[in-house]
Structures are given as C-alpha cells and as structure tokens.
Design a protein around this motif. Structure first.
Motif, PDB file in Angstrom:
ATOM      1  N   VAL A 202      38.912  36.977 -27.262  1.00 40.62           N
ATOM      2  CA  VAL A 202      37.770  36.063 -27.249  1.00 40.62           C
ATOM      3  C   VAL A 202      37.294  35.787 -28.647  1.00 40.62           C
ATOM      4  N   LYS A 203      37.304  36.807 -29.476  1.00 41.41           N
ATOM      5  CA  LYS A 203      36.873  36.621 -30.852  1.00 41.41           C
ATOM      6  C   LYS A 203      37.869  35.759 -31.624  1.00 41.41           C
ATOM      7  N   GLU A 204      39.152  35.968 -31.377  1.00 35.60           N
ATOM      8  CA  GLU A 204      40.169  35.222 -32.138  1.00 35.60           C
ATOM      9  C   GLU A 204      40.336  33.780 -31.617  1.00 35.60           C
ATOM     10  N   ARG A 205      40.267  33.566 -30.265  1.00 33.99           N
ATOM     11  CA  ARG A 205      40.499  32.227 -29.710  1.00 33.99           C
ATOM     12  C   ARG A 205      39.415  31.922 -28.687  1.00 33.99           C
ATOM     13  N   PRO A 206      38.229  31.664 -29.168  1.00 34.69           N
ATOM     14  CA  PRO A 206      37.144  31.439 -28.210  1.00 34.69           C
ATOM     15  C   PRO A 206      37.321  30.144 -27.437  1.00 34.69           C
TER      16      PRO A 206
ATOM     17  N   TYR B 235      41.132  49.667 -22.309  1.00 36.30           N
ATOM     18  CA  TYR B 235      42.042  49.068 -23.288  1.00 36.30           C
ATOM     19  C   TYR B 235      42.140  47.558 -23.060  1.00 36.30           C
ATOM     20  N   GLU B 236      42.281  47.116 -21.776  1.00 36.78           N
ATOM     21  CA  GLU B 236      42.381  45.696 -21.462  1.00 36.78           C
ATOM     22  C   GLU B 236      41.096  44.975 -21.819  1.00 36.78           C
ATOM     23  N   PHE B 237      39.940  45.649 -21.572  1.00 33.35           N
ATOM     24  CA  PHE B 237      38.672  45.034 -21.929  1.00 33.35           C
ATOM     25  C   PHE B 237      38.559  44.875 -23.433  1.00 33.35           C
ATOM     26  N   ASP B 238      39.059  45.852 -24.154  1.00 38.34           N
ATOM     27  CA  ASP B 238      39.052  45.767 -25.623  1.00 38.34           C
ATOM     28  C   ASP B 238      39.936  44.619 -26.100  1.00 38.34           C
ATOM     29  N   GLN B 239      41.112  44.446 -25.461  1.00 40.75           N
ATOM     30  CA  GLN B 239      42.004  43.353 -25.835  1.00 40.75           C
ATOM     31  C   GLN B 239      41.385  41.994 -25.510  1.00 40.75           C
TER      32      GLN B 239
END
Length: 315
Positions: free
Chosen positions: A296-300, A287-291
C-alpha cells in the motif's frame, strides 16, 4: 702538818667503802644522790627481767627496776624507782617488753589518762608483752608442717614425672617457644603495618570524628526522623494490614489460576502458547498484513482512487 700513813690508809678505806656502797646501790637501781618515788606491781612471770633494768616511757628512761620479790602466791613483786621529776597517773600500766632478740627485758610505762597521780609506794597495773620468740614459734611449727607436706607433694610429683612425661613436657615447651617466636614475628609485622598505615588510620579517625560531630550537630534532626518513623510505624500498625494481605493473597491465587489455565492450554493465551498451528497462522497473517501495508505504501494507486471534477479512472 704531816699525815701519818695510818690516816691515809683509813681515808682511802672510807672512800673505797663509800664508792662500793654507791656502786652497789647503783647496780641495784638505787640512786644515792637523787630523790625518787617507788612504785610496784605483780607479775606472773618475769623471765629475762632483772634488777637495774630500765623503765622507759616512749623510749625515754625515767627510772630503773629496784627490786624483785617472790610472793607466797607465786607472783613476783617488782619495784620501780622513778625520778620525782615525773608524775605517774594512777592508771598507768607497767608492761614487760623484750628489749632485744637475746631475751633481755625492760619495763615500759604506758601512761594513763587519770588526773589522779600515783603516790609514792602505790601499786600500778601490770601487763606482759608476748615474747618475739613465742610469736615466732607457732609460725615456725606451721612452716615445718608446710615443708613436710610440700616435700610429700614433690615426691609424688617426682614419681609421676616419668621419662615419657618429661619428653612430652620438653616437646610442649619447644612448641610453646616456637609459638612465641611466631607471635613475636606477627607482632613485628603488625607494628610495621601500623607504621605504614599510620596516615590512613589518622585519616579514618578524623573521618570518624567528623561523622560523630555531624551526628552531634544534627541530633535534633535525627530525633525528629526517629519520631517520624515511630509515628509511621504506629500508623501502619493501625491500618487494616490484615485485609490488605488477604486481598493480596486472593489476587495471587487468581494469578496462579490464570497461569494454570495458560499452562493447560485453555483460553486464547493458552492456545497461543500451546497450539503451534494457531501460532503459525497468526505468524503468517502477521507477515501477509505486513506485506499488504508495504505494498500500500509503495503502490497506493492500486487501492485508492480519487475522482476529481467528475472524471473517472483518475488516480
């Protein structure tokens, strides 16, 4: 010329005597005006045979019995007078037969095949046909015995057929009658069904005929397929099937061992299945890896920094 009464009486007397003589000889089987050959034979019994009885060949009369004489040895010599127009072979058999049901007899000549003809006064072979009543008598005795036995059987059956048996028998007949009526109804229903399904049956028969024709037309192909199957079966039988089966059994045993270890909680898969804490940690990490991937996608910019032309702090 006048004829006296005495002459007339004499002439009439002579004519009467002549007629009497001719009639007497005719009754004895003698033909006064015909030339005849005479033959004879001996019989043990001539019951029913008398003088003047006919002598026939194939139903045609050729003569008469002329004389019957009792011999010293108890046999009866029978003389026949046969017209000279007929030749009698020497091996002809003179058979006494029954002329009617009243017991009257006649002589039947069974002409032989000898080329030598019997001479006048020669003996002939003899035979006696069994009387019809003599043939019927044994049969009559058998029928009488059969009737007696049948009467005793019917008496025994009648005594065995008591009131209860008769009642059960009538009940059985009634049941049979009901069954026959039901069978008749079923037959009627089947006939009606056959009438309504006649077109479908005709189509089915046509289809069967078509299938049969196709089988007939493709007989060579079917034989070829069967031959190939036979060859394949032979090839399979010649391969090392036993070794293959042993390997499959060994692989199955390995799978069972692995499954047993998993069930016991041994190994990573076993711990994953049986240790709830490990499962929860793995689930939390996932779950943490998914978050993290989502962030990363939202705020690279928080994670990736680029320096262009030597400037610093450039996203």
């Amino acid at each position: 010329m006048k004829i006296s009464n005495e002459t007339k009486v004499g002439i009439i007397t002579v004519l009467a005597l002549a007629l009497l003589f001719i009639g007497y000889n005719f009754l004895k089987g003698n033909d006064v005006f015909t030339n005849e050959n005479e033959y004879y034979t001996d019989y043990d019994n001539v019951d029913g045979l008398t003088v003047s009885k006919p002598v026939v060949v194939n139903g045609y009369q050729i003569g008469r019995v002329s004389k019957l004489t009792l011999l010293d040895n108890g046999k009866i010599r029978t003389n026949f007078k046969i017209k000279k127009d007929y030749n009698i072979p020497s091996n002809t058999v003179a058979t006494i037969v029954s002329a009617d049901l009243l017991g009257s007899k006649a002589i039947v000549f069974e002409l032989g095949n000898s080329k030598t003809m019997a001479k006048d006064g020669a003996p002939l072979l003899s035979d006696v046909q069994a009387n019809l009543l003599e043939k019927v008598e044994p049969l009559q005795k058998k029928i009488e015995n059969l009737v007696v036995k049948l009467d005793s059987v019917l008496s025994a059956v009648n005594s065995a057929l008591d009131t209860e048996f008769q009642r059960d028998f009538k009940s059985s007949l009634r049941s049979i009658s009901v069954s026959l009526k039901n069978m008749e109804k079923i037959t009627t229903d089947v006939e009606g069904l056959m009438g309504t399904e006649k077109i479908r049956l005709a189509r089915i028969l046509q289809n069967l005929e078509s299938i049969t024709q196709n089988f007939k037309n493709n007989n060579e192909k079917i034989n070829s397929i069967l031959a190939n199957l036979n060859n394949l079966s032979s090839d399979l039988s010649s391969t090392e099937i036993k070794a293959t089966i042993d390997n499959a059994n060994k692989a199955m045993q390995d799978v069972l061992a692995i499954t047993d270890k998993i069930n016991k909680g041994e190994g990573s898969v076993g711990l994953l299945l049986h240790d709830d804490k490990l499962y929860n940690n793995l689930n939390s990490a996932t779950y943490e890896f998914d978050q993290l991937i989502k962030d990363v996608k939202e705020r690279p910019g928080r994670y990736i920094r680029l320096s262009i032309f030597g400037k610093k702090d450039t996203k």
